[in-house]
Motif scaffolding. Sequence first.
Motif, PDB file in Angstrom:
ATOM      1  N   SER A  43      -3.633   9.578  -1.582  1.00  0.00           N
ATOM      2  CA  SER A  43      -2.303   9.164  -1.120  1.00  0.00           C
ATOM      3  C   SER A  43      -2.392   8.225   0.084  1.00  0.00           C
ATOM      4  CB  SER A  43      -1.461  10.389  -0.749  1.00  0.00           C
ATOM      5  OG  SER A  43      -2.022  11.089   0.358  1.00  0.00           O
ATOM      6  N   LEU A  44      -3.557   8.158   0.737  1.00  0.00           N
ATOM      7  CA  LEU A  44      -3.734   7.223   1.853  1.00  0.00           C
ATOM      8  C   LEU A  44      -3.568   5.773   1.407  1.00  0.00           C
ATOM      9  CD1 LEU A  44      -6.775   8.804   3.771  1.00  0.00           C
ATOM     10  CD2 LEU A  44      -4.395   8.681   4.541  1.00  0.00           C
ATOM     11  N   PHE A  45      -3.811   5.524   0.115  1.00  0.00           N
ATOM     12  CA  PHE A  45      -3.661   4.160  -0.390  1.00  0.00           C
ATOM     13  C   PHE A  45      -2.209   3.698  -0.365  1.00  0.00           C
ATOM     14  CE2 PHE A  45      -7.887   4.797  -2.416  1.00  0.00           C
ATOM     15  CZ  PHE A  45      -8.502   3.661  -1.900  1.00  0.00           C
ATOM     16  N   MET A  46      -1.274   4.641  -0.150  1.00  0.00           N
ATOM     17  CA  MET A  46       0.133   4.250  -0.003  1.00  0.00           C
ATOM     18  C   MET A  46       0.328   3.407   1.254  1.00  0.00           C
ATOM     19  SD  MET A  46       1.716   5.522  -2.618  1.00  0.00           S
ATOM     20  CE  MET A  46       3.435   5.490  -2.119  1.00  0.00           C
ATOM     21  N   LEU A  47      -0.601   3.500   2.211  1.00  0.00           N
ATOM     22  CA  LEU A  47      -0.514   2.720   3.439  1.00  0.00           C
ATOM     23  C   LEU A  47      -0.984   1.281   3.248  1.00  0.00           C
ATOM     24  CD1 LEU A  47      -2.039   5.349   5.923  1.00  0.00           C
ATOM     25  CD2 LEU A  47       0.392   4.878   5.524  1.00  0.00           C
ATOM     26  N   LEU A  48      -1.697   1.034   2.146  1.00  0.00           N
ATOM     27  CA  LEU A  48      -2.340  -0.265   1.963  1.00  0.00           C
ATOM     28  C   LEU A  48      -1.362  -1.428   1.852  1.00  0.00           C
ATOM     29  CD1 LEU A  48      -5.152  -1.452   1.812  1.00  0.00           C
ATOM     30  CD2 LEU A  48      -5.098  -1.179  -0.660  1.00  0.00           C
ATOM     31  N   PRO A  49      -0.244  -1.320   1.097  1.00  0.00           N
ATOM     32  CA  PRO A  49       0.680  -2.471   1.029  1.00  0.00           C
ATOM     33  C   PRO A  49       1.193  -2.918   2.391  1.00  0.00           C
ATOM     34  CG  PRO A  49       1.181  -0.891  -0.703  1.00  0.00           C
ATOM     35  CD  PRO A  49       0.163  -0.237   0.180  1.00  0.00           C
ATOM     36  N   ASN A  50       1.525  -1.951   3.259  1.00  0.00           N
ATOM     37  CA  ASN A  50       1.995  -2.323   4.594  1.00  0.00           C
ATOM     38  C   ASN A  50       0.905  -3.020   5.394  1.00  0.00           C
ATOM     39  OD1 ASN A  50       4.615  -1.403   4.321  1.00  0.00           O
ATOM     40  ND2 ASN A  50       4.112   0.682   4.986  1.00  0.00           N
ATOM     41  N   ARG A  51      -0.330  -2.565   5.224  1.00  0.00           N
ATOM     42  CA  ARG A  51      -1.447  -3.200   5.938  1.00  0.00           C
ATOM     43  C   ARG A  51      -1.644  -4.643   5.472  1.00  0.00           C
ATOM     44  NH1 ARG A  51      -6.647   0.443   7.445  1.00  0.00           N
ATOM     45  NH2 ARG A  51      -5.569   2.118   8.554  1.00  0.00           N
ATOM     46  N   ILE A  52      -1.595  -4.848   4.171  1.00  0.00           N
ATOM     47  CA  ILE A  52      -1.791  -6.202   3.635  1.00  0.00           C
ATOM     48  C   ILE A  52      -0.650  -7.113   4.073  1.00  0.00           C
ATOM     49  CG2 ILE A  52      -1.917  -7.562   1.517  1.00  0.00           C
ATOM     50  CD1 ILE A  52      -3.321  -5.202   0.202  1.00  0.00           C
ATOM     51  N   TYR A  53       0.574  -6.592   4.025  1.00  0.00           N
ATOM     52  CA  TYR A  53       1.707  -7.402   4.469  1.00  0.00           C
ATOM     53  C   TYR A  53       1.578  -7.732   5.957  1.00  0.00           C
ATOM     54  CZ  TYR A  53       6.442  -8.933   5.480  1.00  0.00           C
ATOM     55  OH  TYR A  53       7.528  -9.673   5.880  1.00  0.00           O
ATOM     56  N   GLY A  54       1.077  -6.780   6.738  1.00  0.00           N
ATOM     57  CA  GLY A  54       0.868  -7.035   8.167  1.00  0.00           C
ATOM     58  C   GLY A  54      -0.127  -8.154   8.413  1.00  0.00           C
ATOM     59  N   ILE A  55      -1.145  -8.266   7.545  1.00  0.00           N
ATOM     60  CA  ILE A  55      -2.122  -9.348   7.673  1.00  0.00           C
ATOM     61  C   ILE A  55      -1.470 -10.692   7.391  1.00  0.00           C
ATOM     62  CG2 ILE A  55      -4.208 -10.348   6.634  1.00  0.00           C
ATOM     63  CD1 ILE A  55      -5.168  -7.466   6.140  1.00  0.00           C
ATOM     64  N   LEU A  56      -0.724 -10.747   6.299  1.00  0.00           N
ATOM     65  CA  LEU A  56      -0.109 -12.015   5.889  1.00  0.00           C
ATOM     66  C   LEU A  56       1.022 -12.430   6.828  1.00  0.00           C
ATOM     67  CD1 LEU A  56       0.009 -11.417   2.029  1.00  0.00           C
ATOM     68  CD2 LEU A  56      -1.726 -12.621   3.363  1.00  0.00           C
ATOM     69  N   ASP A  57       1.610 -11.460   7.539  1.00  0.00           N
ATOM     70  CA  ASP A  57       2.742 -11.745   8.419  1.00  0.00           C
ATOM     71  C   ASP A  57       2.308 -11.858   9.885  1.00  0.00           C
ATOM     72  OD1 ASP A  57       5.579 -12.124   8.684  1.00  0.00           O
ATOM     73  OD2 ASP A  57       5.677 -10.160   9.651  1.00  0.00           O
ATOM     74  N   ASN A  58       0.993 -11.913  10.117  1.00  0.00           N
ATOM     75  CA  ASN A  58       0.464 -11.914  11.479  1.00  0.00           C
ATOM     76  C   ASN A  58       0.556 -13.317  12.091  1.00  0.00           C
ATOM     77  OD1 ASN A  58      -1.222 -11.821  13.803  1.00  0.00           O
ATOM     78  ND2 ASN A  58      -2.323 -10.087  12.938  1.00  0.00           N
ATOM     79  N   ASP A  59       1.307 -13.426  13.188  1.00  0.00           N
ATOM     80  CA  ASP A  59       1.477 -14.730  13.838  1.00  0.00           C
ATOM     81  C   ASP A  59       0.162 -15.264  14.392  1.00  0.00           C
ATOM     82  OD1 ASP A  59       4.150 -14.754  13.278  1.00  0.00           O
ATOM     83  OD2 ASP A  59       4.760 -13.891  15.201  1.00  0.00           O
ATOM     84  N   ILE A  60      -0.684 -14.372  14.895  1.00  0.00           N
ATOM     85  CA  ILE A  60      -1.964 -14.808  15.475  1.00  0.00           C
ATOM     86  C   ILE A  60      -2.835 -15.461  14.407  1.00  0.00           C
ATOM     87  CG2 ILE A  60      -4.092 -14.030  16.578  1.00  0.00           C
ATOM     88  CD1 ILE A  60      -2.498 -11.812  17.898  1.00  0.00           C
ATOM     89  N   LEU A  61      -2.902 -14.828  13.232  1.00  0.00           N
ATOM     90  CA  LEU A  61      -3.772 -15.343  12.177  1.00  0.00           C
ATOM     91  C   LEU A  61      -3.257 -16.646  11.574  1.00  0.00           C
ATOM     92  CD1 LEU A  61      -4.744 -12.024  10.351  1.00  0.00           C
ATOM     93  CD2 LEU A  61      -6.080 -13.339  12.003  1.00  0.00           C
ATOM     94  N   MET A  62      -2.004 -17.005  11.863  1.00  0.00           N
ATOM     95  CA  MET A  62      -1.501 -18.307  11.411  1.00  0.00           C
ATOM     96  C   MET A  62      -2.272 -19.457  12.053  1.00  0.00           C
ATOM     97  SD  MET A  62       0.739 -18.563   9.094  1.00  0.00           S
ATOM     98  CE  MET A  62       1.218 -20.246   9.462  1.00  0.00           C
ATOM     99  N   ALA A  63      -2.937 -19.176  13.187  1.00  0.00           N
ATOM    100  CA  ALA A  63      -3.723 -20.210  13.848  1.00  0.00           C
ATOM    101  C   ALA A  63      -4.967 -20.577  13.041  1.00  0.00           C
ATOM    102  CB  ALA A  63      -4.135 -19.741  15.250  1.00  0.00           C
ATOM    103  N   VAL A  64      -5.432 -19.669  12.177  1.00  0.00           N
ATOM    104  CA  VAL A  64      -6.679 -19.918  11.424  1.00  0.00           C
ATOM    105  C   VAL A  64      -6.560 -21.152  10.534  1.00  0.00           C
ATOM    106  CG1 VAL A  64      -8.269 -18.987   9.708  1.00  0.00           C
ATOM    107  CG2 VAL A  64      -7.443 -17.524  11.568  1.00  0.00           C
ATOM    108  N   PRO A  65      -5.592 -21.232   9.606  1.00  0.00           N
ATOM    109  CA  PRO A  65      -5.526 -22.444   8.764  1.00  0.00           C
ATOM    110  C   PRO A  65      -5.261 -23.709   9.571  1.00  0.00           C
ATOM    111  CG  PRO A  65      -3.575 -21.068   8.438  1.00  0.00           C
ATOM    112  CD  PRO A  65      -4.547 -20.254   9.217  1.00  0.00           C
TER     113      PRO A  65
END
Length: 454
Positions: A43-65
């Motif tokens: 059931s811990l995998f239920m946390l995974l969608p929020n984690r992935i969305y947090g990566i894609l929605d991260n303002d800091i990581l927008m600096a990478v591209p």
Amino acid sequence: MALLLFLVICLVLMLGYPVALTLGGVAFLFALIASAFGAFDLSLFMLLPNRIYGILDNDILMAVPLFVFMGVVLEKSHIAEQLLGAMAGLFGRLRGGLIFSVFLVGMLLAASTGIVGATVVTMGLMSLPTLLKRGYSPEFSAGAICATGTLGQIIPPSIALVLLGDVLSNAYQQAQLSMGVFNPKSVSVGDLFAGALIPGLMLVALYMLYTLYRLWRTPADFGDVLQEDEAPIALPALLSALLPPLVLILLVLGSILAGIATPTEAAAVGAGGALVIALLKRQLGLLALKEVMQSTVKITSMVFLILIGASVFSLVFRGLGGEELIHGIFSSMPGGALGAMLLVMLVIFLLGFILDFIEITFVVVPLVAPILLAMGLDPVWLGIMIAINLQTSFLTPPFGFALFYLRGVTGDTVSSGQIYRGVVPFVLLQLLMLILLGLWPGLATWLPSQLYGQ
């Protein structure tokens, strides 16, 4: 199970399988096996969608591209060739002058592009034939070019520091939760940029001091005949080569350090500035722009896919009790925080022989950083220590990527053995910088404290 998961992932990565798929796939298989024995809650995998969305929605990581786009545009604009020609015109007639030119150009490229592969390949193609023709030692020349290329890992603005900043920010919040405290001011990418500036420049100085020592001890390694027949470079040509990257560095890094712009905003300015430079130099047609965009998408996709795979690994590792295991190991270490820090630095250095810096950043750092920060270590100092340690991973065989980059463009002029021998002194210099930073943490923390009052 947690320790076995980590060892199996390292083994599969050494076999050459894709990093992102290895991290996510092996972790998922371990989760299924462990759940069959009641050692993992699926059931811990239920946390995974929020984690992935947090990566894609991260303002800091927008600096990478944006930083990747800036670097690739400058690479296509032939900035390196013009800088190298200008520096060679200034120092080329002095014994050892071409090596100093390589260091200075590499430092400027690190502060403007930050792409290790592009710097090493460009330097290898442009400067290595001239160095060998002038009678420079093949080992020293190859080592200097590889080491110069890795400066993009530590001299800001650096993609490695952007990724570390995001990881350490999350680790800092976890450390605070474990201690029952909350400080809204977390470690930022700007803090790491400011903290890396002095150590990065010191590392360039160490390279130059070592070159002066070699000039004194073994002058034959720098050619027997000085070139006196070359005309010095004219001032307009020198300014034309130096001013564009210097202005871009000032706009990007200066705006971050001055607090005018966030790293993501400064990266956008840098991407736009790189386009302006390329257009002014008439080096960016539609075909070149298409190649730039394709390269940016490939590199960015790789980074974010690895991030997603690392999130799966982190979730499974913690579900298997890995965090408690590491905390127990560190708590039983003699020497407290110092002993734990030495162990982490040793592990990261050894893993650098077989893993890439991105893999270590996303796999190892999230596991150990929260515990080290909870022990009271300064997050900026810890980040710069890790960054310099990761820098050595580009130079340490058998999987040092800078070695591969240079070997790919040297042909039969320099052997793999000569490249490996040539980088050894520069690996030792990077370790010396690591020791100096460990003895005097203020080298990393003084500038951020002056700029941001931390």
